[in-house]
Design an enzyme around this catalytic site. Structure first.
Site, PDB file in Angstrom:
ATOM      1  N   ARG A  50       0.835  -1.207   0.000  1.00 33.87           N
ATOM      2  CA  ARG A  50       0.000   0.000   0.000  1.00 33.87           C
ATOM      3  C   ARG A  50       0.868   1.255   0.000  1.00 33.87           C
ATOM      4  O   ARG A  50       0.491   2.303   0.518  1.00 33.87           O
ATOM      5  CB  ARG A  50      -0.953   0.013   1.197  1.00 33.87           C
ATOM      6  CG  ARG A  50      -0.289  -0.096   2.553  1.00 33.87           C
ATOM      7  CD  ARG A  50      -1.327   0.083   3.643  1.00 33.87           C
ATOM      8  NE  ARG A  50      -0.769  -0.172   4.965  1.00 33.87           N
ATOM      9  CZ  ARG A  50      -1.401   0.114   6.105  1.00 33.87           C
ATOM     10  NH1 ARG A  50      -2.598   0.679   6.068  1.00 33.87           N
ATOM     11  NH2 ARG A  50      -0.847  -0.157   7.268  1.00 33.87           N
TER      12      ARG A  50
ATOM     13  N   LYS B 299       2.390   5.706   2.185  1.00 31.44           N
ATOM     14  CA  LYS B 299       1.578   4.719   2.909  1.00 31.44           C
ATOM     15  C   LYS B 299       0.120   5.077   2.658  1.00 31.44           C
ATOM     16  O   LYS B 299      -0.306   6.200   2.962  1.00 31.44           O
ATOM     17  CB  LYS B 299       1.911   4.758   4.401  1.00 31.44           C
ATOM     18  CG  LYS B 299       1.372   3.582   5.213  1.00 31.44           C
ATOM     19  CD  LYS B 299       1.937   3.633   6.628  1.00 31.44           C
ATOM     20  CE  LYS B 299       1.509   2.419   7.445  1.00 31.44           C
ATOM     21  NZ  LYS B 299       2.108   2.451   8.816  1.00 31.44           N
TER      22      LYS B 299
ATOM     23  N   ARG C   7       6.208   9.487   3.972  1.00 36.04           N
ATOM     24  CA  ARG C   7       7.222   9.279   5.005  1.00 36.04           C
ATOM     25  C   ARG C   7       8.591   9.649   4.432  1.00 36.04           C
ATOM     26  O   ARG C   7       8.936   9.256   3.314  1.00 36.04           O
ATOM     27  CB  ARG C   7       7.200   7.810   5.437  1.00 36.04           C
ATOM     28  CG  ARG C   7       8.284   7.396   6.380  1.00 36.04           C
ATOM     29  CD  ARG C   7       8.438   5.883   6.379  1.00 36.04           C
ATOM     30  NE  ARG C   7       7.233   5.181   6.795  1.00 36.04           N
ATOM     31  CZ  ARG C   7       6.766   4.093   6.217  1.00 36.04           C
ATOM     32  NH1 ARG C   7       7.391   3.566   5.163  1.00 36.04           N
ATOM     33  NH2 ARG C   7       5.690   3.508   6.665  1.00 36.04           N
TER      34      ARG C   7
ATOM     35  N   ASP D  68      10.814  -7.365   7.428  1.00 38.71           N
ATOM     36  CA  ASP D  68      10.470  -6.352   6.430  1.00 38.71           C
ATOM     37  C   ASP D  68      10.236  -4.986   7.071  1.00 38.71           C
ATOM     38  O   ASP D  68       9.979  -4.004   6.366  1.00 38.71           O
ATOM     39  CB  ASP D  68       9.244  -6.771   5.611  1.00 38.71           C
ATOM     40  CG  ASP D  68       8.027  -7.031   6.488  1.00 38.71           C
ATOM     41  OD1 ASP D  68       8.144  -7.827   7.435  1.00 38.71           O
ATOM     42  OD2 ASP D  68       6.962  -6.444   6.236  1.00 38.71           O
ATOM     43  N   ASN D  69      10.342  -4.911   8.406  1.00 40.79           N
ATOM     44  CA  ASN D  69      10.193  -3.639   9.114  1.00 40.79           C
ATOM     45  C   ASN D  69      11.499  -3.160   9.727  1.00 40.79           C
ATOM     46  O   ASN D  69      11.495  -2.280  10.592  1.00 40.79           O
ATOM     47  CB  ASN D  69       9.133  -3.757  10.214  1.00 40.79           C
ATOM     48  CG  ASN D  69       7.726  -3.719   9.657  1.00 40.79           C
ATOM     49  OD1 ASN D  69       7.503  -3.260   8.548  1.00 40.79           O
ATOM     50  ND2 ASN D  69       6.769  -4.209  10.421  1.00 40.79           N
TER      51      ASN D  69
ATOM     52  N   ASP E  63       7.639   2.715   9.993  1.00 41.09           N
ATOM     53  CA  ASP E  63       6.416   1.933   9.831  1.00 41.09           C
ATOM     54  C   ASP E  63       5.722   1.708  11.172  1.00 41.09           C
ATOM     55  O   ASP E  63       5.811   0.647  11.777  1.00 41.09           O
ATOM     56  CB  ASP E  63       6.692   0.607   9.129  1.00 41.09           C
ATOM     57  CG  ASP E  63       5.410   0.047   8.503  1.00 41.09           C
ATOM     58  OD1 ASP E  63       4.423   0.795   8.411  1.00 41.09           O
ATOM     59  OD2 ASP E  63       5.403  -1.118   8.104  1.00 41.09           O
TER      60      ASP E  63
END
Length: 480
Positions: A93, A113, A179, A257-258, A267
């Site tokens: 997204r 995002k 971001r 993935d973060n 995130d």
């Protein structure tokens, strides 16, 4: 478009080619209601002179910035999610919108995002709730004030759609966030290349990461370069985890993935700040086993780094990578001392003795259940704040015998210039600025029930006051 002379576009990521991302089209929204424009960071990027319409064009309709990326790119990556490997993720997204240099020469990304569906949306709508956007701003602003290396919330628009979500009252309002981050290259970006057994692409990505973020290692080649890059990521990630522990912050979802290659927090979904010290405190309602609880965050980051190391065996001998991973524990200790001594404005001494003192302090915080933010407010500058602490709402806790080892530790580490450091008006107020969940919910309730953005703006002003008071207390990890 009136960009200033300091605008420095540098779209490096798209030069990696089609193996690393997919071109996507941004969603078209029925409304563009600006809710947040980060003017301070816009000026640092040469974008401070954008008109309202130009801001909307670039950060709501996502028209390309001058001499920048030709089209948005949804980045490809895999990842361990709660330690289960998932090869079906990627930017679901969001996308990379642009890259540019700040006034210190650092490469920064504009990532989105809630900007619409991509090939990785997996039946999702690609949207972001307005509440999610508001929470992301609050988390990023508070962490930046506390000198945690964090992404910045650059822009937020309410977009006029009604979204259905299972974890909040629906339908709910929608938004799109931009971001600002030092990097969106994740541990999972390398994991994907290992999954497909592509050492050629791994070497290409290693060269890119070194060129963009760790140029001091470009003179190395092959395994030596890969190991050196990994060592930098290990140390940066250790400092990040240490700063979360010092800030009393719980990220909530430390999947691979973060976590990114520059050791930057980003995130913000189910995040929380501690009300009181509790190693088992979790932020995500779905973290049923406490995998990412407050006290387990360093372990979670270390485990994720080991998965990154496994992926890097495509390009480097395991023994070399293991030696670099061994840097995590000492870097964590140094990072924790550096962060907390910076926040409290204490003088460093012997590392072992300082870590022992911090262990006593954490134990006391947990056992006493003193308010976390109140404690750091009361004891800024150590023993020089003893009189201030006697006026605290939790002064009785400081008078108890159990606090004696912590008090002695403060007395041994208090700086001579503490009085000047305590002169800021912030330290004359009895209570600190904080961001516990009840405050976040009150801010959102005003927006959801009355469309009243006053409490949100007031909270941002309070955070700015905190940031000014703490300015200079740390060698700010948020700046490099």
């Amino acid at each position: 478009m009136p960009v200033s002379a300091s605008y420095r576009p540098d779209p490096l990521f798209e030069k990696l080619g089609p193996e690393f991302a997919d071109p996507v089209a941004p969603a078209r929204f029925p409304e563009h209601i600006l809710r947040r424009r980060n003017q301070a960071w816009a000026e640092r990027l040469g974008l401070g002179e954008l008109s309202a319409e130009e801001w909307t064009a670039h950060f709501a309709r996502f028209e390309p910035l001058p001499d920048n990326m030709r089209q948005p790119l949804a980045m490809r990556y895999h990842g361990h999610q709660f330690r289960s490997y998932n090869p079906e993720i990627g930017d679901g997204r969001g996308f990379l919108h642009a890259q540019l240099r700040d006034d210190a020469g650092r490469l920064l990304d504009f990532g989105t995002k809630g900007s619409g569906q991509t090939p990785y949306s997996r039946f999702g709508d690609g949207r972001l709730t307005l509440k999610g956007g508001v929470r992301e701003i609050l988390a990023a602003e508070m962490l930046e004030a506390l000198s945690v290396n964090t992404s910045k919330a650059f822009s937020l628009y309410e977009t006029g759609e009604q979204l259905v979500r299972g974890d909040e009252p629906s339908p709910t309002r929608s938004s799109v966030l931009v971001r600002l981050s030092h990097s969106h290259i994740r541990f999972g970006t390398f994991q994907r290349l290992a999954f497909f057994e592509r050492p050629d692409l791994a070497h290409q990505l290693i060269e890119h990461v070194c060129a963009a973020y760790y140029p001091q290692h470009l003179g190395l080649a092959g395994e030596a370069r890969a190991a050196a890059m990994y060592g930098e990521i290990v140390e940066a990630s250790a400092r990040l985890a240490a700063s979360w522990m010092g800030a009393g912050f719980v990220h909530g979802v430390l999947n691979t993935d973060n976590l990114n290659v520059t050791g930057e927090s980003f995130d913000y979904g189910p995040w929380r700040f501690l009300p009181t010290s509790d190693p088992s405190f979790t932020a995500a309602y779905f973290d049923e086993t406490g995998l990412y609880a407050f006290g387990r965050q360093p372990e979670a980051v270390s485990w994720a780094l080991s998965q990154l190391g496994g992926a890097l065996t495509l390009a480097c001998a395991p023994a070399l990578l293991e030696a670099e991973l061994a840097r995590f524990a000492p870097a964590s200790q140094r990072g924790l001392r550096g962060y907390l001594f910076g926040r409290l404005k204490l003088t460093e001494g012997d590392l072992g003795a300082d870590i022992s003192f911090l262990s006593d302090m954490f134990s006391w915080l947990t056992e006493s259940q003193a308010g976390w933010d109140q404690f750091f407010h009361d004891w800024h500058c150590g023993a020089a704040s003893a009189e201030r602490a006697r006026q605290s709402p939790q002064a009785a806790l400081y008078a108890a015998d159990a606090f004696a080892p912590v008090r002695a530790g403060f007395e041994a580490r208090t700086r001579g210039n503490a009085a000047a450091l305590l002169a800021h008006p912030y330290y004359q107020q009895p209570q600190p600025v904080s961001m516990v969940i009840e405050e976040v919910e009150r801010v959102w309730a005003a927006i959801a029930e009355r469309d009243d953005w006053g409490p949100f703006e007031a909270k941002l002003r309070d955070i700015a006051t905190l940031k000014a008071a703490l300015s200079g207390c740390h060698a700010s990890v948020a700046e490099g």
